[in-house]
Design a protein around this motif. Structure first.
Motif, PDB file in Angstrom:
ATOM      1  N   GLU A   8       0.832  -1.204   0.000  1.00  0.00           N
ATOM      2  CA  GLU A   8       0.000   0.000   0.000  1.00  0.00           C
ATOM      3  C   GLU A   8       0.865   1.252   0.000  1.00  0.00           C
ATOM      4  OE1 GLU A   8      -2.896   0.095   3.121  1.00  0.00           O
ATOM      5  OE2 GLU A   8      -3.767  -1.828   2.529  1.00  0.00           O
ATOM      6  N   TYR A  32       2.376   1.750  -3.389  1.00  0.00           N
ATOM      7  CA  TYR A  32       1.348   2.245  -4.302  1.00  0.00           C
ATOM      8  C   TYR A  32       1.130   3.742  -4.079  1.00  0.00           C
ATOM      9  CZ  TYR A  32      -2.956   2.783  -6.890  1.00  0.00           C
ATOM     10  OH  TYR A  32      -3.903   3.222  -7.783  1.00  0.00           O
ATOM     11  N   SER A  53       1.664   6.593  -6.818  1.00  0.00           N
ATOM     12  CA  SER A  53       0.614   7.571  -7.111  1.00  0.00           C
ATOM     13  C   SER A  53       1.147   8.997  -7.035  1.00  0.00           C
ATOM     14  CB  SER A  53      -0.561   7.398  -6.148  1.00  0.00           C
ATOM     15  OG  SER A  53      -1.152   6.132  -6.324  1.00  0.00           O
ATOM     16  N   HIS A  62       5.649   2.154 -15.627  1.00  0.00           N
ATOM     17  CA  HIS A  62       4.199   2.270 -15.479  1.00  0.00           C
ATOM     18  C   HIS A  62       3.726   3.401 -16.390  1.00  0.00           C
ATOM     19  CE1 HIS A  62       4.312  -0.307 -11.895  1.00  0.00           C
ATOM     20  NE2 HIS A  62       5.452   0.315 -11.646  1.00  0.00           N
ATOM     21  N   ASP A  85       0.131   5.149 -18.608  1.00  0.00           N
ATOM     22  CA  ASP A  85      -1.311   5.178 -18.824  1.00  0.00           C
ATOM     23  C   ASP A  85      -1.701   4.363 -20.048  1.00  0.00           C
ATOM     24  OD1 ASP A  85      -2.733   6.825 -16.892  1.00  0.00           O
ATOM     25  OD2 ASP A  85      -1.536   8.505 -17.645  1.00  0.00           O
ATOM     26  N   GLU A 140      -6.561  10.568 -12.001  1.00  0.00           N
ATOM     27  CA  GLU A 140      -6.145   9.642 -10.953  1.00  0.00           C
ATOM     28  C   GLU A 140      -7.034   8.407 -10.878  1.00  0.00           C
ATOM     29  OE1 GLU A 140      -5.907  11.949  -7.375  1.00  0.00           O
ATOM     30  OE2 GLU A 140      -4.355  13.249  -8.197  1.00  0.00           O
ATOM     31  N   ASP A 141      -8.203   8.475 -11.520  1.00  0.00           N
ATOM     32  CA  ASP A 141      -9.079   7.309 -11.557  1.00  0.00           C
ATOM     33  C   ASP A 141      -8.528   6.205 -12.463  1.00  0.00           C
ATOM     34  OD1 ASP A 141     -10.852   8.530  -9.838  1.00  0.00           O
ATOM     35  OD2 ASP A 141     -12.191   9.232 -11.430  1.00  0.00           O
ATOM     36  N   HIS A 142      -7.564   6.538 -13.296  1.00  0.00           N
ATOM     37  CA  HIS A 142      -6.971   5.566 -14.209  1.00  0.00           C
ATOM     38  C   HIS A 142      -5.726   4.952 -13.577  1.00  0.00           C
ATOM     39  CE1 HIS A 142      -9.459   6.606 -17.684  1.00  0.00           C
ATOM     40  NE2 HIS A 142      -9.393   7.853 -17.223  1.00  0.00           N
ATOM     41  N   GLU A 143      -5.693   3.645 -13.535  1.00  0.00           N
ATOM     42  CA  GLU A 143      -4.522   2.923 -13.037  1.00  0.00           C
ATOM     43  C   GLU A 143      -3.452   2.908 -14.129  1.00  0.00           C
ATOM     44  OE1 GLU A 143      -4.115   1.464  -9.998  1.00  0.00           O
ATOM     45  OE2 GLU A 143      -6.094   2.145  -9.359  1.00  0.00           O
ATOM     46  N   TRP A 198       1.475  -1.776 -16.045  1.00  0.00           N
ATOM     47  CA  TRP A 198       2.828  -2.230 -15.748  1.00  0.00           C
ATOM     48  C   TRP A 198       3.459  -2.769 -17.022  1.00  0.00           C
ATOM     49  CZ3 TRP A 198       5.744  -6.544 -16.375  1.00  0.00           C
ATOM     50  CH2 TRP A 198       6.896  -6.664 -15.599  1.00  0.00           C
TER      51      TRP A 198
END
Length: 168
Positions: free
Chosen positions: A46, A49, A53, A116, A118, A151-154, A157
């Motif tokens: 966490e 992550y 972010s 990482h 988009d 930010e809603d988009h992960e 990888w």
């Protein structure tokens, strides 16, 4: 220590050509004491992550300053020796610098663990967020809502060996 370096796709292309991320000093994000205190978790996944972010948000800021760059956030996860990255203790609890670290010199791209980026479906929201970032910084709630939409988009990888496909 795992650090997350924010970039753009042109920045990733430059790093790929040079074989390194740099020159230094580099701003990256990591699990720092300030980030641990802010996030209030002992779960390392966490916390990492959260650092990723933070780097994605910094990548969005890079995009806002480079309108010619493809509207996709890019973060490179790199493993560096523990002493290579340092946080500013005077800013450790400053909300704008949570997880922020500095790396003095360039980092070989061979030290990267992953990239990482988009997905294609995020481009419209990321473009809108990059454009709205200045207004959001000035307190515009509608602009902040647009920034939050990115930010809603992960981030996806990718292995380091996939960089030529990402920049090509």
């Amino acid at each position: 220590m795992r650090v997350y370096l924010p970039l753009t796709l042109p920045g990733l292309a430059t790093a790929h050509t040079a074989g390194e991320l740099g020159p230094g000093p580099l701003t990256a994000y990591a699990v720092t004491p300030g980030l641990r205190e802010w996030y209030v978790s002992d779960d390392i996944e966490e916390l990492e992550y959260a650092a990723l972010s933070r780097a994605a948000a910094a990548s969005l800021r890079l995009l806002a300053g480079h309108p010619e760059a493809a509207r996709r956030r890019v973060v490179v996860a790199v493993d560096v020796p523990d002493g290579a990255a340092s946080a500013d203790p005077d800013r450790s609890l400053d909300a704008s610098s949570l997880g922020e670290v500095r790396i003095a010199g360039p980092v070989p791209l061979g030290k990267a663990a992953a990239v990482h980026v988009d997905a294609d479906d995020a481009v419209t929201d990321v473009a809108a967020a990059a454009e709205a970032l200045g207004a959001a910084d000035q307190g515009d709630d509608d602009a902040q809502f647009t920034v939050d939409g990115a930010e809603d988009h992960e981030l996806l990888w990718f292995g380091v060996q996939e960089i030529p496909n990402l920049i090509g």
